[in-house]
Each structure stands twice: as C-alpha cells, then as structure tokens.
Write a protein that holds these residues in place. Structure first.
Motif, PDB file in Angstrom:
ATOM      1  N   LYS A 168       0.744  -0.816   0.273  1.00  0.00           N
ATOM      2  CA  LYS A 168       0.384  -0.193  -0.188  1.00  0.00           C
ATOM      3  C   LYS A 168       0.461   1.317  -0.203  1.00  0.00           C
ATOM      4  CE  LYS A 168      -4.146  -1.618   2.115  1.00  0.00           C
ATOM      5  NZ  LYS A 168      -4.910  -1.427   3.874  1.00  0.00           N
ATOM      6  N   SER A 169       0.537   1.996  -1.051  1.00  0.00           N
ATOM      7  CA  SER A 169       0.920   3.433  -1.251  1.00  0.00           C
ATOM      8  C   SER A 169       1.193   4.008   0.485  1.00  0.00           C
ATOM      9  CB  SER A 169       0.995   3.906  -1.844  1.00  0.00           C
ATOM     10  OG  SER A 169       1.677   3.744  -3.236  1.00  0.00           O
ATOM     11  N   THR A 170       1.735   5.063   0.681  1.00  0.00           N
ATOM     12  CA  THR A 170       1.866   6.140   2.188  1.00  0.00           C
ATOM     13  C   THR A 170       2.679   7.516   1.917  1.00  0.00           C
ATOM     14  OG1 THR A 170       3.732   4.998   3.308  1.00  0.00           O
ATOM     15  CG2 THR A 170       1.905   3.829   3.609  1.00  0.00           C
ATOM     16  N   PRO A 291      -1.226  20.292  -5.544  1.00  0.00           N
ATOM     17  CA  PRO A 291      -0.727  19.527  -4.500  1.00  0.00           C
ATOM     18  C   PRO A 291      -1.968  19.720  -4.101  1.00  0.00           C
ATOM     19  CG  PRO A 291      -0.752  22.185  -4.951  1.00  0.00           C
ATOM     20  CD  PRO A 291      -0.792  21.185  -6.433  1.00  0.00           C
ATOM     21  N   MET A 292      -3.182  20.170  -4.501  1.00  0.00           N
ATOM     22  CA  MET A 292      -4.720  19.702  -3.778  1.00  0.00           C
ATOM     23  C   MET A 292      -4.961  18.253  -4.073  1.00  0.00           C
ATOM     24  SD  MET A 292      -5.620  21.826  -1.626  1.00  0.00           S
ATOM     25  CE  MET A 292      -5.674  23.516  -1.680  1.00  0.00           C
ATOM     26  N   ALA A 293      -4.168  17.672  -5.251  1.00  0.00           N
ATOM     27  CA  ALA A 293      -4.856  16.541  -5.804  1.00  0.00           C
ATOM     28  C   ALA A 293      -3.958  15.340  -5.077  1.00  0.00           C
ATOM     29  CB  ALA A 293      -4.385  16.373  -7.707  1.00  0.00           C
ATOM     30  N   GLU A 294      -2.414  16.034  -5.263  1.00  0.00           N
ATOM     31  CA  GLU A 294      -1.611  15.016  -4.540  1.00  0.00           C
ATOM     32  C   GLU A 294      -2.521  14.881  -2.684  1.00  0.00           C
ATOM     33  OE1 GLU A 294       2.414  16.337  -4.223  1.00  0.00           O
ATOM     34  OE2 GLU A 294       2.722  16.032  -6.299  1.00  0.00           O
ATOM     35  N   LEU A 295      -2.181  15.988  -2.171  1.00  0.00           N
ATOM     36  CA  LEU A 295      -2.765  15.631  -0.550  1.00  0.00           C
ATOM     37  C   LEU A 295      -4.435  14.774  -0.889  1.00  0.00           C
ATOM     38  CD1 LEU A 295      -2.950  19.126   0.200  1.00  0.00           C
ATOM     39  CD2 LEU A 295      -1.049  17.295   0.651  1.00  0.00           C
ATOM     40  N   SER A 296      -5.045  14.651  -1.396  1.00  0.00           N
ATOM     41  CA  SER A 296      -6.614  13.748  -1.910  1.00  0.00           C
ATOM     42  C   SER A 296      -6.384  12.132  -1.986  1.00  0.00           C
ATOM     43  CB  SER A 296      -7.159  14.303  -3.082  1.00  0.00           C
ATOM     44  OG  SER A 296      -8.867  13.536  -2.987  1.00  0.00           O
ATOM     45  N   ALA A 297      -5.271  12.112  -3.284  1.00  0.00           N
ATOM     46  CA  ALA A 297      -4.183  10.735  -3.580  1.00  0.00           C
ATOM     47  C   ALA A 297      -4.264  10.328  -2.273  1.00  0.00           C
ATOM     48  CB  ALA A 297      -3.470  11.209  -4.342  1.00  0.00           C
ATOM     49  N   ALA A 298      -3.052  10.892  -1.121  1.00  0.00           N
ATOM     50  CA  ALA A 298      -2.637  10.396   0.035  1.00  0.00           C
ATOM     51  C   ALA A 298      -3.734  10.253   0.682  1.00  0.00           C
ATOM     52  CB  ALA A 298      -1.010  11.614   0.004  1.00  0.00           C
ATOM     53  N   ALA A 299      -3.866  11.235   1.007  1.00  0.00           N
ATOM     54  CA  ALA A 299      -5.517  10.708   1.973  1.00  0.00           C
ATOM     55  C   ALA A 299      -6.322   9.202   1.782  1.00  0.00           C
ATOM     56  CB  ALA A 299      -6.791  12.392   2.478  1.00  0.00           C
ATOM     57  N   LYS A 300      -5.956   9.414   0.707  1.00  0.00           N
ATOM     58  CA  LYS A 300      -6.835   7.804   0.154  1.00  0.00           C
ATOM     59  C   LYS A 300      -5.762   6.419   0.769  1.00  0.00           C
ATOM     60  CE  LYS A 300      -9.818   9.748  -3.497  1.00  0.00           C
ATOM     61  NZ  LYS A 300     -10.285   9.864  -5.093  1.00  0.00           N
ATOM     62  N   LEU A 302      -4.829   5.783   3.837  1.00  0.00           N
ATOM     63  CA  LEU A 302      -4.522   6.164   4.797  1.00  0.00           C
ATOM     64  C   LEU A 302      -5.858   4.873   5.163  1.00  0.00           C
ATOM     65  CD1 LEU A 302      -4.137  10.370   6.563  1.00  0.00           C
ATOM     66  CD2 LEU A 302      -2.277   7.795   6.484  1.00  0.00           C
ATOM     67  N   ASN A 303      -6.104   4.424   6.330  1.00  0.00           N
ATOM     68  CA  ASN A 303      -7.156   3.252   7.087  1.00  0.00           C
ATOM     69  C   ASN A 303      -7.793   4.316   7.743  1.00  0.00           C
ATOM     70  OD1 ASN A 303      -8.618   1.514   7.890  1.00  0.00           O
ATOM     71  ND2 ASN A 303      -6.995   0.677   8.776  1.00  0.00           N
ATOM     72  N   ILE A 304      -9.013   5.354   6.616  1.00  0.00           N
ATOM     73  CA  ILE A 304      -9.473   6.050   7.131  1.00  0.00           C
ATOM     74  C   ILE A 304     -10.838   5.762   8.224  1.00  0.00           C
ATOM     75  CG2 ILE A 304     -11.608   7.660   6.963  1.00  0.00           C
ATOM     76  CD1 ILE A 304      -8.453   8.851   5.858  1.00  0.00           C
ATOM     77  N   PRO A 305     -11.157   4.527   8.257  1.00  0.00           N
ATOM     78  CA  PRO A 305     -12.872   3.935   8.978  1.00  0.00           C
ATOM     79  C   PRO A 305     -11.775   3.732  10.338  1.00  0.00           C
ATOM     80  CG  PRO A 305     -12.913   3.140   6.985  1.00  0.00           C
ATOM     81  CD  PRO A 305     -11.683   3.659   7.023  1.00  0.00           C
ATOM     82  N   LEU A 306      -9.921   3.508  10.524  1.00  0.00           N
ATOM     83  CA  LEU A 306      -9.744   3.015  11.650  1.00  0.00           C
ATOM     84  C   LEU A 306      -9.140   3.792  12.607  1.00  0.00           C
ATOM     85  CD1 LEU A 306      -8.305   0.798  13.599  1.00  0.00           C
ATOM     86  CD2 LEU A 306      -6.383   1.361  12.135  1.00  0.00           C
ATOM     87  N   PHE A 389       0.162   5.719  11.766  1.00  0.00           N
ATOM     88  CA  PHE A 389       1.268   5.502  11.071  1.00  0.00           C
ATOM     89  C   PHE A 389       1.552   3.849  11.228  1.00  0.00           C
ATOM     90  CE2 PHE A 389       2.645   9.766  12.640  1.00  0.00           C
ATOM     91  CZ  PHE A 389       3.657   9.578  11.576  1.00  0.00           C
ATOM     92  N   GLY A 390      -0.174   3.291  11.790  1.00  0.00           N
ATOM     93  CA  GLY A 390       0.178   1.712  11.960  1.00  0.00           C
ATOM     94  C   GLY A 390       0.496   1.640  12.970  1.00  0.00           C
ATOM     95  N   VAL A 391      -0.352   0.925  13.682  1.00  0.00           N
ATOM     96  CA  VAL A 391      -0.207   0.245  15.572  1.00  0.00           C
ATOM     97  C   VAL A 391      -0.117  -1.152  15.347  1.00  0.00           C
ATOM     98  CG1 VAL A 391      -0.634   0.679  17.829  1.00  0.00           C
ATOM     99  CG2 VAL A 391      -0.781   2.343  16.392  1.00  0.00           C
ATOM    100  N   PRO A 392       0.042  -2.859  15.626  1.00  0.00           N
ATOM    101  CA  PRO A 392      -0.324  -3.493  16.306  1.00  0.00           C
ATOM    102  C   PRO A 392      -1.758  -3.200  17.017  1.00  0.00           C
ATOM    103  CG  PRO A 392       1.897  -3.400  16.488  1.00  0.00           C
ATOM    104  CD  PRO A 392       1.551  -2.052  16.216  1.00  0.00           C
ATOM    105  N   VAL A 393      -2.347  -4.449  16.272  1.00  0.00           N
ATOM    106  CA  VAL A 393      -4.210  -4.491  16.975  1.00  0.00           C
ATOM    107  C   VAL A 393      -3.874  -4.749  18.113  1.00  0.00           C
ATOM    108  CG1 VAL A 393      -6.004  -5.775  16.588  1.00  0.00           C
ATOM    109  CG2 VAL A 393      -4.997  -4.999  14.416  1.00  0.00           C
TER     110      VAL A 393
END
Length: 442
Positions: A168-170, A291-300, A302-306, A389-393
């Motif tokens: 997954k891209s970050t 830059p706005m498109a980059e920010l929007s793509a980068a936000a996608k 992330l695990n937004i629901p979590l 950043f990603g944390v173990p469950v």
C-alpha cells in the motif's frame, strides 16, 4: 438510570440551544480558514523585492549572481565611496562589495546599508556569492557547468507499506499531519469540555442550587449526567466542525485544482513558441503536480475508518477520564481561583503528551511511544498520533482496555470526592483532606 438520562438531556439541551454554541459551531471552521488564509496572504504580500548593488572588484561575478523573487542584484561600475553616497538616491536596499581575493578569503565580503540589514537579505546575498564561489572552484578543478548541472538531482521517493493485505502506498507528510491533528483535537477537547464540567459544578455549588438538586438526585448520578451531557455537546460540535471543514476543504480543492489545471494548459499552449531557454522552465511547470490532487490521493491511502473509529473512542475515553477529575475539582473548591492548586497535577500528563508528540512522530514505534500510548492518562493523545503510522492490533486493544479501566478508576475516585465536597463550604481543602474524603464512609 432514568435520572441520569434526564440530567444528560438537560445538560445537552441547555448548551446546544445557546446562541454562542450555534454561532461558534458554524463560524469556527470559516474563521479558522480565514485566519490561516489571511496569514498566508500577509506573508506573501509582505515580501518585497530587495535591490542589492554589487561592486565586483574581482571581475569574476559580473552577471553571474542569481537573484530570486526576494532579491535582485544590480552591478555598478562606480567606486565604493560613490556607491555608498548614492545608496539612498538610487533606492538600493544594500551595497555588497566583493574584493579581489574573495575566492581565497570569502569572509572579506562587505555589505553596506543605511538601515540594519535583515537576516533574510544578508543570507540571500551570502548564499548567492557562496554558490558562485563554489562554481568557480569546481570549474578550476576541471568540472564543467554541464557536469555540475547534471549532478544536481531531486529524488522524490515513493513510500510503500508492506502489510498482510499487500503493498500500500503511503505518504509520510499526510500521516504526520493526520496524527498530529487528531492528537491536538483531543488535547483541546479535554481542556475545553473538561473545564466546562468543572465550571458547571462550581456554578451550581456557589449558587447553592446543588442543595436542592441533591435532595432528589444522588451525587454520582448528577456527576455522571453532567459529564456525559457535556461530552455529547462536544461530540456534536466536533462532528459539525468536521462536516463544515470538509466542505471548506472541498471548495478550496476545487478552486485551486482549477487554477493549476488552467496554468498547465497555458504552459502546454506556449510550448511550441517557446525559446530554448524557456523550455526547461515549461517542462518543470508541466512536471509539477497539482498539490491538492496529491493531498487527496495521499489521504486515500490511509485507513480512514480505523482512524475515525479510534478518534471517536479516544475522544470520548480521554474526555470521560479527565472530566470526572475536573468535576471533582469543581466540587471540592468554592471559587475558580482555588482550582489552580488542584489543576496542575491533572494537566501535567495532558501537557506532557502534546509536548512529547513531536518526538513520538519521529519514532512512533519507540519505547517512549509505546508506554505513553498504553498509560491511560496519556494514551488518548499519543495513540492517536501513532495510529496513522500503523499500530499492531494488540497494542490498540490493550490501550483501549486500560483506558476504560482508567476511566472507571478515576470516576470512582472523583465520585468519592464529589459526594463530600459538593456540600462543603467556607473551607479551602488540602490534598490531605481530599484523601480523607476518598475513604470517608457516608
């Protein structure tokens, strides 16, 4: 239970019906956007082009110093004395004299001005001269300008997260911004809404209204109703802020996105008629991304629901934990000035969390980050900083369990103080007396 629900309803409706709540809920995102927009506009608009006269006694820098949108270099053939006299007449902001032996002794450059030279202007002049000296020395060593140009490469690496679900891209910038923003919002909510609970309890106590209420409601029920009611007010306000902010951001993205698309189309239309020296600039313009498109793509990525779910849990958990303690302080004292001696021990973990968050961001998996995200007093802020950043469950689960346990413990502690202190008047309590109230049998 019905009594607590009645208190919750009353606390909630009283606050959300206030004009101040409605006005601030609607205007806060707009005012914040306007505030930062004004700062950005003022910062850009306040930058004026500085004219710097250059006397090159070495003869090696003529028409070679590169200016920018802040500094323009003008070469003069006058003597230093004449140039100093005409500094103001010719509207020069500074005069830089480059001596003959500047290559061997670069610290001999002198800068003159009628007023104190700003640090930025001095840095721009020194940087331009230093780069040209570096170029001259490399040329003397047999390294051509083309080699120097080819050696300057900008690396724009893509970060990819390897997980059980695949690659997954970050985006480290977005990850850092989301983590810091979530932690800061919880920090604000604890202080703002926790203080509201304390002031509400203190106001009812000083007005002697509490004596009437306590005759029909248990102290614990009153405290829990007030805490939950104010918490729902805060949650409502935050949800509305998120929706309004999303609308403002979407509008900004559309406006700036259209602007960048227009600029790119204009650059492509000019490409055919461009001079050779202009093509490099146009290539950079075309290669630059929105830059706005980059920010929007980068936000996608992330695990937004979590992140949203954890934010909701830690927002409520942190608020409930600290608001119970704030409520106990309000019940223990007779005036707001007396709260200061008891506020410090409670606020130290919150302040330490937000102060250390910048170090947690640098090393989100370090021992300091782990322990601060587990301890209930600091976990609401620090864990939200780490989650993007990603944390173990298992770490998230352990942190949540301990936070619930911490809330239960602080609620029990606060309730013991609340039930005694709510009817105590005329005496300033001490920490020793508070400890007695905890174990007092009523």
């Amino acid at each position: 239970m019905n009594t607590i629900l009645i208190i919750i309803k009353r606390e909630y409706l009283v606050r959300v019906r206030k004009k101040s709540f409605i006005v601030m809920t609607i205007l806060a995102p707009l005012l914040l956007a306007a505030f930062y927009g004004a700062i950005g506009w003022a910062a850009v608009g306040s930058i004026s082009l500085k004219k710097v006269a250059i006397i090159d006694q070495s003869g090696q820098f003529v028409n070679k110093l590169k200016g920018d949108n802040e500094t323009a270099f003008v070469y003069v053939n006058e003597s230093p004395e004449q140039a100093k006299k005409q500094l103001v007449q010719k509207s020069y902001d500074a005069l830089a004299i480059i001596p003959k032996d500047v290559i061997e002794q670069p610290k001999t450059v002198q800068i003159f001005s009628n007023k104190s030279v700003s640090l930025t202007l001095q840095s721009n002049i020194e940087s331009a001269i230093s780069k040209e000296i570096e170029t001259i020395k490399l040329s003397r060593a047999g390294i051509t300008q083309q080699v120097i140009k080819d050696a300057k490469v900008d690396v724009d690496a893509k970060t990819i997260n390897l997980s059980d679900e695949g690659e997954k891209s970050t985006n480290s910038i977005i990850t850092t911004a989301i983590g810091g923003l979530c932690g800061f919002l919880i920090y604000l909510s604890v202080f703002i809404y926790g203080a509201q609970v304390m002031r509400g309890v203190l106001e009812e106590k000083t007005n002697r209204v509490i004596e009437v209420i306590i005759s029909s409601v248990k102290p614990f029920q009153l405290m829990m109703g007030k805490i939950v009611g104010v918490g729902l007010v805060g949650l409502t306000q935050f949800m509305l802020w998120i929706l309004l902010t999303a609308g403002v951001v979407s509008a900004g993205t559309a406006i700036f996105g259209a602007k960048y698309a227009k600029d790119a189309a204009k650059a492509r239309s000019m490409q055919m008629s461009a001079m050779p020296g202009q093509r490099d600039v146009q290539k950079k313009m075309e290669a630059s991304k929105n830059p706005m498109a980059e920010l929007s793509a980068a936000a996608k990525t992330l695990n937004i629901p979590l992140i949203a779910g954890c934010f909701l849990f830690y927002f409520l958990g942190g608020y409930l934990l600290y608001s119970s303690l704030f409520g106990a302080i309000g019940a223990a004292v007779d005036s707001e000035t007396e709260t200061q001696q008891f506020m410090l021990p409670i606020t130290i973990p919150i302040i330490a969390s937000i102060a250390l968050a910048q170090f947690i961001i640098r090393d989100p998996d370090g021992p300091l980050a782990f322990w601060m995200s587990i301890v209930p007093l600091t976990s609401p802020i620090i864990m939200m900083v780490r989650i993007p950043f990603g944390v173990p469950v298992w770490e998230i689960a352990l942190s949540m369990i301990l936070l619930v346990g911490g809330f239960i413990g602080t609620t029990w502690l606060a309730a013991r103080i609340y039930r005694v202190g709510i009817l105590m008047y005329g005496k300033k309590p001490t920490y020793k007396e508070l400890s007695k109230w905890i174990f007092y049998k009523a």
